[in-house]
Motif scaffolding. Structure first.
Motif, PDB file in Angstrom:
ATOM      1  N   UNK A  66       0.838  -1.188   0.192  1.00  0.00           N
ATOM      2  CA  UNK A  66       0.000  -0.094   0.138  1.00  0.00           C
ATOM      3  C   UNK A  66       0.921   1.243   0.090  1.00  0.00           C
ATOM      4  N   UNK A  67       0.207   2.507  -0.512  1.00  0.00           N
ATOM      5  CA  UNK A  67       1.121   3.609  -0.627  1.00  0.00           C
ATOM      6  C   UNK A  67       1.094   4.132   1.149  1.00  0.00           C
ATOM      7  N   UNK A  68       2.087   4.671   1.308  1.00  0.00           N
ATOM      8  CA  UNK A  68       2.324   5.089   2.691  1.00  0.00           C
ATOM      9  C   UNK A  68       1.508   6.651   2.603  1.00  0.00           C
ATOM     10  N   UNK A  69       0.584   6.753   3.777  1.00  0.00           N
ATOM     11  CA  UNK A  69      -0.271   7.808   4.012  1.00  0.00           C
ATOM     12  C   UNK A  69       0.602   9.002   3.846  1.00  0.00           C
TER      13      UNK A  69
ATOM     14  N   UNK B  26       4.177  10.745   4.355  1.00  0.00           N
ATOM     15  CA  UNK B  26       5.157  11.055   3.359  1.00  0.00           C
ATOM     16  C   UNK B  26       5.638  12.558   3.646  1.00  0.00           C
ATOM     17  N   UNK B  27       4.883  13.473   3.933  1.00  0.00           N
ATOM     18  CA  UNK B  27       5.262  14.722   4.073  1.00  0.00           C
ATOM     19  C   UNK B  27       5.126  15.181   5.486  1.00  0.00           C
TER      20      UNK B  27
ATOM     21  N   UNK C  39      11.084   2.880   5.951  1.00  0.00           N
ATOM     22  CA  UNK C  39      10.873   2.833   4.584  1.00  0.00           C
ATOM     23  C   UNK C  39       9.529   3.395   4.378  1.00  0.00           C
ATOM     24  N   UNK C  40       9.135   3.361   3.007  1.00  0.00           N
ATOM     25  CA  UNK C  40       7.960   4.017   2.545  1.00  0.00           C
ATOM     26  C   UNK C  40       7.508   3.672   1.268  1.00  0.00           C
ATOM     27  N   UNK C  41       6.345   3.980   0.800  1.00  0.00           N
ATOM     28  CA  UNK C  41       5.950   3.576  -0.584  1.00  0.00           C
ATOM     29  C   UNK C  41       5.306   5.009  -1.194  1.00  0.00           C
ATOM     30  N   UNK C  42       6.005   5.649  -2.094  1.00  0.00           N
ATOM     31  CA  UNK C  42       5.737   6.803  -2.471  1.00  0.00           C
ATOM     32  C   UNK C  42       5.298   7.097  -3.695  1.00  0.00           C
ATOM     33  N   UNK C  43       4.084   7.687  -4.138  1.00  0.00           N
ATOM     34  CA  UNK C  43       3.567   8.043  -5.809  1.00  0.00           C
ATOM     35  C   UNK C  43       4.525   9.527  -6.009  1.00  0.00           C
ATOM     36  N   UNK C  44       5.418   9.474  -6.732  1.00  0.00           N
ATOM     37  CA  UNK C  44       6.242  10.609  -7.062  1.00  0.00           C
ATOM     38  C   UNK C  44       5.670  11.062  -8.219  1.00  0.00           C
ATOM     39  N   UNK C  45       5.848  12.335  -8.766  1.00  0.00           N
ATOM     40  CA  UNK C  45       5.526  12.700 -10.294  1.00  0.00           C
ATOM     41  C   UNK C  45       6.948  13.215 -10.771  1.00  0.00           C
ATOM     42  N   UNK C  46       7.215  12.893 -11.850  1.00  0.00           N
ATOM     43  CA  UNK C  46       8.443  13.291 -12.312  1.00  0.00           C
ATOM     44  C   UNK C  46       8.662  12.894 -13.657  1.00  0.00           C
ATOM     45  N   UNK C  47      10.340  12.919 -14.311  1.00  0.00           N
ATOM     46  CA  UNK C  47      10.432  12.347 -15.452  1.00  0.00           C
ATOM     47  C   UNK C  47      11.831  11.672 -15.364  1.00  0.00           C
ATOM     48  N   UNK C  48      12.105  10.722 -16.386  1.00  0.00           N
ATOM     49  CA  UNK C  48      13.565  10.138 -16.287  1.00  0.00           C
ATOM     50  C   UNK C  48      14.492  11.160 -16.462  1.00  0.00           C
TER      51      UNK C  48
END
Ligand code: MTE
Length: 334
Positions: free
Chosen positions: A80-83, A87-88, A154-163
């Motif tokens: 699951x995503x970390x809340x 994350x923040x 550790x966490x599971x994080x939905x980043x937004x970015x680019x390669x």
């Protein structure tokens, strides 16, 4: 309740059949359009509803369109995503203090727009660019990654970015570019950790990657998280994310990207070379001199409700990255 009978309705209020049919066509067309929209990949921004009291970080106006058209990422099966609150709200950003809650508290006034990034060293096209110009050619996408801190959380994080590779190619590194060095902003007036008497690090914070690590498709530059812009405490407005390495490689608030022939002198390795290597690949078999790296606390986790899981080689990305280190002694090159 008053109900009108058909005979009570004046003819002026009755919709002519031709108009009624046109309306039905319009409704059908709108519904079909809706179906088309639904068939497109879900937009990252639409995916998350946060608790009402959680502060969102919309970021500068010019970033909105790019954030909103970010392609949704692939969830990690069974994880699951970390809340958002964790994350923040649980961060390492020593420029804003040593405590996990310091960055959220002390970075709120951090000025991240306008922002400039210098591209220098072994490249054909060096220069200093506004972040807006730097990002313009890149379509953003969401990447859901594990983040494993060397401190064993550790966490599971939905980043937004680019390669990162897409950015590197634009500036045409020369044949001498063997490494990429990244530098965080140095601004003691804004960053209390940089003027603190208790600071143990030399500023600015510097990190680096070997060129093939930097070009690897998993390596991204992030400008957002959970569909919004990056909050200051997470490294706004631009940070590195290298998911198979300990979190300290994922340097925040980048102002310089320099291409070098020599291995860069990176902050934690310079501070304590026996504890933090240049490579810093997540490795459950090579312990930190002061603690085991075999397991990790996947947040949220507490004393009374612990969530301890096994740490995986290369943080679970071995299939994609192990070949980068074939033949290397990972105990020596930790
Ligand atoms: N970047 C800078 N400039 N300063 C820091 O103190 N901490 C690192 C890394 N990037 C750090 C940094 C460490 S130790 C970790 S674990 C991650 O940021 C944490 O990222 P997060 O706070 O977004 O979870």
């Amino acid at each position: 309740m008053l109900i009108k009978q058909a005979r009570d309705i004046p003819s002026s209020e009755i919709t002519p059949e031709s108009v009624y049919r046109q309306r039905r066509q319009l409704v059908k067309a709108l519904l079909a359009g809706g179906a088309l929209l639904a068939a497109r990949p879900a937009l990252a921004l639409d995916r998350y509803t946060l608790d009402a009291d959680e502060k969102r970080y919309p970021g500068p106006d010019w970033l909105q369109a790019q954030l909103r058209s970010a392609k949704a990422g692939q969830p990690i099966s069974g994880e699951a995503l970390t809340p958002y609150a964790h994350v923040t709200g649980h961060n390492n950003f020593y420029e804003f203090g040593l405590g996990k809650e310091d960055p959220k508290q002390k970075a709120q006034g951090f000025n991240t727009d306008p922002w400039k990034v210098e591209i220098s060293g072994e490249v054909a096209k060096p220069g200093t660019y506004t972040l807006e110009d730097l990002l313009k050619p890149h379509a953003l996408e969401e990447r859901i990654y594990r983040l494993r801190c060397v401190e064993a959380w550790s966490m599971v994080i939905p980043w937004v970015g680019f390669p990162l590779a897409d950015l590197i190619k634009r500036f045409e590194p020369t044949g001498n570019a063997k490494y990429v060095e990244f530098t965080t902003l140095q601004d003691p007036a804004q960053m209390p950790g940089q003027r603190s008497f208790f600071s143990t690090l030399d500023w600015p914070y510097v990190e680096g990657l070997r060129m093939d690590e930097a070009m690897h498709p998993l390596t991204i530059l992030a400008v957002g998280v959970y569909g919004d812009a990056l909050p200051p405490q997470n490294g706004a407005p631009l940070r590195l994310v290298v998911p198979w390495k300990y979190g300290f490689k994922s340097i925040k608030s980048i102002v310089r990207i320099r291409f070098t022939e020599q291995m860069p002198k990176v902050t934690w390795n310079q501070t304590a070379p026996n504890e933090y290597g240049f490579y810093a690949n997540v490795n459950p078999k090579v312990d930190h001199p002061r603690w085991s790296q075999a397991t990790e606390r996947r947040l949220p986790s507490s004393l009374f409700s612990p969530n301890i899981i096994d740490t995986r080689m290369f943080n679970g990305y071995a299939d994609q990255v192990a070949h980068l280190y074939s033949g290397m002694d990972l105990r020596k090159w930790f």
